[in-house]
Design a protein around this motif. Structure first.
Motif, PDB file in Angstrom:
ATOM      1  N   VAL A 132      -2.188   3.633  14.228  1.00  0.00           N
ATOM      2  CA  VAL A 132      -1.118   3.007  14.122  1.00  0.00           C
ATOM      3  C   VAL A 132      -1.196   1.323  13.587  1.00  0.00           C
ATOM      4  O   VAL A 132      -0.975   0.931  12.323  1.00  0.00           O
ATOM      5  CB  VAL A 132       0.048   2.939  15.161  1.00  0.00           C
ATOM      6  CG1 VAL A 132       1.261   1.905  15.018  1.00  0.00           C
ATOM      7  CG2 VAL A 132       0.515   4.166  15.311  1.00  0.00           C
ATOM      8  N   VAL A 133      -2.194   0.936  14.294  1.00  0.00           N
ATOM      9  CA  VAL A 133      -2.512  -0.588  14.213  1.00  0.00           C
ATOM     10  C   VAL A 133      -3.475  -0.439  12.824  1.00  0.00           C
ATOM     11  O   VAL A 133      -3.258  -1.575  12.096  1.00  0.00           O
ATOM     12  CB  VAL A 133      -3.535  -1.191  15.396  1.00  0.00           C
ATOM     13  CG1 VAL A 133      -4.013  -2.477  14.933  1.00  0.00           C
ATOM     14  CG2 VAL A 133      -2.670  -1.195  16.543  1.00  0.00           C
ATOM     15  N   PHE A 138      -3.769  -1.581   6.862  1.00  0.00           N
ATOM     16  CA  PHE A 138      -3.909  -0.851   5.607  1.00  0.00           C
ATOM     17  C   PHE A 138      -2.411  -1.195   4.569  1.00  0.00           C
ATOM     18  O   PHE A 138      -2.548  -1.612   3.713  1.00  0.00           O
ATOM     19  CB  PHE A 138      -4.164   0.505   5.597  1.00  0.00           C
ATOM     20  CG  PHE A 138      -5.501   0.928   5.941  1.00  0.00           C
ATOM     21  CD1 PHE A 138      -6.250   0.051   6.512  1.00  0.00           C
ATOM     22  CD2 PHE A 138      -6.157   2.152   5.153  1.00  0.00           C
ATOM     23  CE1 PHE A 138      -7.737   0.305   6.482  1.00  0.00           C
ATOM     24  CE2 PHE A 138      -7.465   2.338   5.565  1.00  0.00           C
ATOM     25  CZ  PHE A 138      -8.201   1.690   6.200  1.00  0.00           C
ATOM     26  N   ILE A 139      -1.395  -1.029   5.441  1.00  0.00           N
ATOM     27  CA  ILE A 139      -0.094  -1.219   4.812  1.00  0.00           C
ATOM     28  C   ILE A 139      -0.140  -2.879   3.975  1.00  0.00           C
ATOM     29  O   ILE A 139       0.225  -3.128   3.177  1.00  0.00           O
ATOM     30  CB  ILE A 139       1.192  -1.151   5.510  1.00  0.00           C
ATOM     31  CG1 ILE A 139       0.957   0.329   5.704  1.00  0.00           C
ATOM     32  CG2 ILE A 139       2.518  -1.505   4.864  1.00  0.00           C
ATOM     33  CD1 ILE A 139       2.239   0.809   6.900  1.00  0.00           C
ATOM     34  N   ALA A 140      -0.411  -3.785   5.161  1.00  0.00           N
ATOM     35  CA  ALA A 140      -0.456  -5.089   4.647  1.00  0.00           C
ATOM     36  C   ALA A 140      -1.522  -5.488   3.599  1.00  0.00           C
ATOM     37  O   ALA A 140      -1.112  -6.412   2.691  1.00  0.00           O
ATOM     38  CB  ALA A 140      -0.878  -6.024   6.042  1.00  0.00           C
ATOM     39  N   LYS A 141      -2.499  -4.804   3.503  1.00  0.00           N
ATOM     40  CA  LYS A 141      -3.403  -4.623   2.397  1.00  0.00           C
ATOM     41  C   LYS A 141      -3.113  -3.982   1.197  1.00  0.00           C
ATOM     42  O   LYS A 141      -4.054  -4.008   0.155  1.00  0.00           O
ATOM     43  CB  LYS A 141      -4.775  -4.392   2.947  1.00  0.00           C
ATOM     44  CG  LYS A 141      -5.487  -5.506   3.801  1.00  0.00           C
ATOM     45  CD  LYS A 141      -5.827  -6.825   3.360  1.00  0.00           C
ATOM     46  CE  LYS A 141      -6.530  -7.644   4.214  1.00  0.00           C
ATOM     47  NZ  LYS A 141      -6.561  -8.998   3.670  1.00  0.00           N
ATOM     48  N   GLY A 142      -2.004  -3.270   1.073  1.00  0.00           N
ATOM     49  CA  GLY A 142      -1.585  -2.558  -0.077  1.00  0.00           C
ATOM     50  C   GLY A 142      -2.281  -1.190  -0.109  1.00  0.00           C
ATOM     51  O   GLY A 142      -2.394  -0.608  -1.218  1.00  0.00           O
ATOM     52  N   PHE A 143      -2.754  -0.727   0.963  1.00  0.00           N
ATOM     53  CA  PHE A 143      -3.488   0.430   0.563  1.00  0.00           C
ATOM     54  C   PHE A 143      -2.834   2.022   0.916  1.00  0.00           C
ATOM     55  O   PHE A 143      -3.357   3.126   1.314  1.00  0.00           O
ATOM     56  CB  PHE A 143      -4.702   0.704   1.576  1.00  0.00           C
ATOM     57  CG  PHE A 143      -5.847  -0.471   1.104  1.00  0.00           C
ATOM     58  CD1 PHE A 143      -6.303  -0.763  -0.120  1.00  0.00           C
ATOM     59  CD2 PHE A 143      -6.309  -1.272   2.214  1.00  0.00           C
ATOM     60  CE1 PHE A 143      -7.289  -1.286  -0.431  1.00  0.00           C
ATOM     61  CE2 PHE A 143      -7.344  -2.235   1.933  1.00  0.00           C
ATOM     62  CZ  PHE A 143      -7.825  -2.075   0.684  1.00  0.00           C
ATOM     63  N   PHE A 145       0.687   4.117   3.119  1.00  0.00           N
ATOM     64  CA  PHE A 145       1.274   4.228   4.517  1.00  0.00           C
ATOM     65  C   PHE A 145       0.628   5.436   5.263  1.00  0.00           C
ATOM     66  O   PHE A 145       0.936   5.717   6.304  1.00  0.00           O
ATOM     67  CB  PHE A 145       2.913   4.639   4.456  1.00  0.00           C
ATOM     68  CG  PHE A 145       3.525   3.137   3.806  1.00  0.00           C
ATOM     69  CD1 PHE A 145       4.414   2.599   4.930  1.00  0.00           C
ATOM     70  CD2 PHE A 145       3.600   3.072   2.681  1.00  0.00           C
ATOM     71  CE1 PHE A 145       4.986   1.428   4.615  1.00  0.00           C
ATOM     72  CE2 PHE A 145       4.367   1.853   2.236  1.00  0.00           C
ATOM     73  CZ  PHE A 145       4.808   1.162   3.057  1.00  0.00           C
ATOM     74  N   ALA A 146      -0.359   6.177   4.428  1.00  0.00           N
ATOM     75  CA  ALA A 146      -0.761   7.403   5.353  1.00  0.00           C
ATOM     76  C   ALA A 146      -1.449   7.145   6.771  1.00  0.00           C
ATOM     77  O   ALA A 146      -1.020   7.973   7.484  1.00  0.00           O
ATOM     78  CB  ALA A 146      -1.884   8.235   4.373  1.00  0.00           C
ATOM     79  N   LEU A 147      -2.247   6.369   6.853  1.00  0.00           N
ATOM     80  CA  LEU A 147      -2.819   6.322   8.164  1.00  0.00           C
ATOM     81  C   LEU A 147      -1.858   5.826   9.059  1.00  0.00           C
ATOM     82  O   LEU A 147      -1.777   6.210  10.357  1.00  0.00           O
ATOM     83  CB  LEU A 147      -4.099   5.304   8.134  1.00  0.00           C
ATOM     84  CG  LEU A 147      -5.043   5.135   9.210  1.00  0.00           C
ATOM     85  CD1 LEU A 147      -5.691   6.400   9.429  1.00  0.00           C
ATOM     86  CD2 LEU A 147      -5.981   3.939   9.149  1.00  0.00           C
ATOM     87  N   PHE A 148      -1.019   5.053   8.855  1.00  0.00           N
ATOM     88  CA  PHE A 148       0.087   4.685   9.754  1.00  0.00           C
ATOM     89  C   PHE A 148       0.939   5.672  10.115  1.00  0.00           C
ATOM     90  O   PHE A 148       1.255   6.137  11.348  1.00  0.00           O
ATOM     91  CB  PHE A 148       1.225   3.479   9.041  1.00  0.00           C
ATOM     92  CG  PHE A 148       2.284   3.425   9.980  1.00  0.00           C
ATOM     93  CD1 PHE A 148       2.175   2.400  11.039  1.00  0.00           C
ATOM     94  CD2 PHE A 148       3.672   3.817   9.672  1.00  0.00           C
ATOM     95  CE1 PHE A 148       3.407   2.314  11.890  1.00  0.00           C
ATOM     96  CE2 PHE A 148       4.651   3.342  10.306  1.00  0.00           C
ATOM     97  CZ  PHE A 148       4.497   2.681  11.371  1.00  0.00           C
ATOM     98  N   PHE A 149       1.331   6.707   9.268  1.00  0.00           N
ATOM     99  CA  PHE A 149       2.300   7.716   9.648  1.00  0.00           C
ATOM    100  C   PHE A 149       1.508   8.881  10.237  1.00  0.00           C
ATOM    101  O   PHE A 149       2.173   9.573  11.378  1.00  0.00           O
ATOM    102  CB  PHE A 149       2.746   8.614   8.118  1.00  0.00           C
ATOM    103  CG  PHE A 149       3.889   7.782   7.727  1.00  0.00           C
ATOM    104  CD1 PHE A 149       4.742   7.279   8.446  1.00  0.00           C
ATOM    105  CD2 PHE A 149       3.758   7.611   6.366  1.00  0.00           C
ATOM    106  CE1 PHE A 149       6.122   6.503   7.922  1.00  0.00           C
ATOM    107  CE2 PHE A 149       4.854   6.691   5.833  1.00  0.00           C
ATOM    108  CZ  PHE A 149       5.921   6.389   6.272  1.00  0.00           C
TER     109      PHE A 149
END
Length: 164
Positions: A132-133, A138-143, A145-149
């Motif tokens: 999640v972290v 990655f979301i903040a860097k524009g990569f 949402f996959a890893l977060f989900f």
């Protein structure tokens, strides 16, 4: 995605058959595929069976990558990439993933059943939190949402379990 998942599950089934147990059902659940079987299998054999899925899957990925490069085939390269991601993810140390199952067997051998269950729960929660972290980063860097989900999904699977 289908070829990568198929080879992964066939890896589990191959070792089951090698150890003399018979797969009876393949069931899709929210936590992944589950294979039921008839017959007796030792913990060591079950651990090896758990590792067989990712091992077959990673070998499949390497073969697809090489053939994809040689033939300049985007489909094979896609199979290689998806297979690598799925099988590497499956090795994370959290239940119900194969990596979590293997770690649970190791914890049982070292600490006994009760402590092993507590340890695997804590390790699973930590693995999910780390995903999640990293996913938020990655979301903040524009990569994407996959890893977060993936982390949220894994955390949800661990939610019923505490580290007491």
């Amino acid at each position: 995605l289908f070829p990568a998942v198929l080879i992964h599950e066939l890896g589990h089934i191959f070792l089951m058959l090698l150890f003399g147990v018979r797969p009876t059902q393949l069931k899709a659940t929210l936590s992944g595929f589950e294979i039921s079987y008839s017959g007796a299998i030792s913990e060591k054999q079950e651990m090896l069976t758990a590792l067989a899925g990712p091992a077959f899957g990673l070998i499949f990925s390497l073969i697809c990558a090489r053939l994809g490069q040689l033939r300049q085939n985007d489909y094979l390269l896609l199979c290689a990439g998806l297979g690598f991601v799925i099988n590497t993810f499956n090795l994370l140390p959290a239940l119900p993933l194969d990596g979590g199952r293997v770690l649970l067997f190791a914890f049982r051998a070292l600490f006994g059943e009760g402590k092993a269950q507590r340890l695997i729960r804590c390790v699973g929660l930590l693995a999910a939190l780390l995903l999640v972290v990293c996913g938020l980063y990655f979301i903040a860097k524009g990569f994407g949402f996959a890893l977060f989900f993936a982390g949220v999904w894994l955390f949800t699977l661990q939610q019923n379990k505490s580290c007491k």
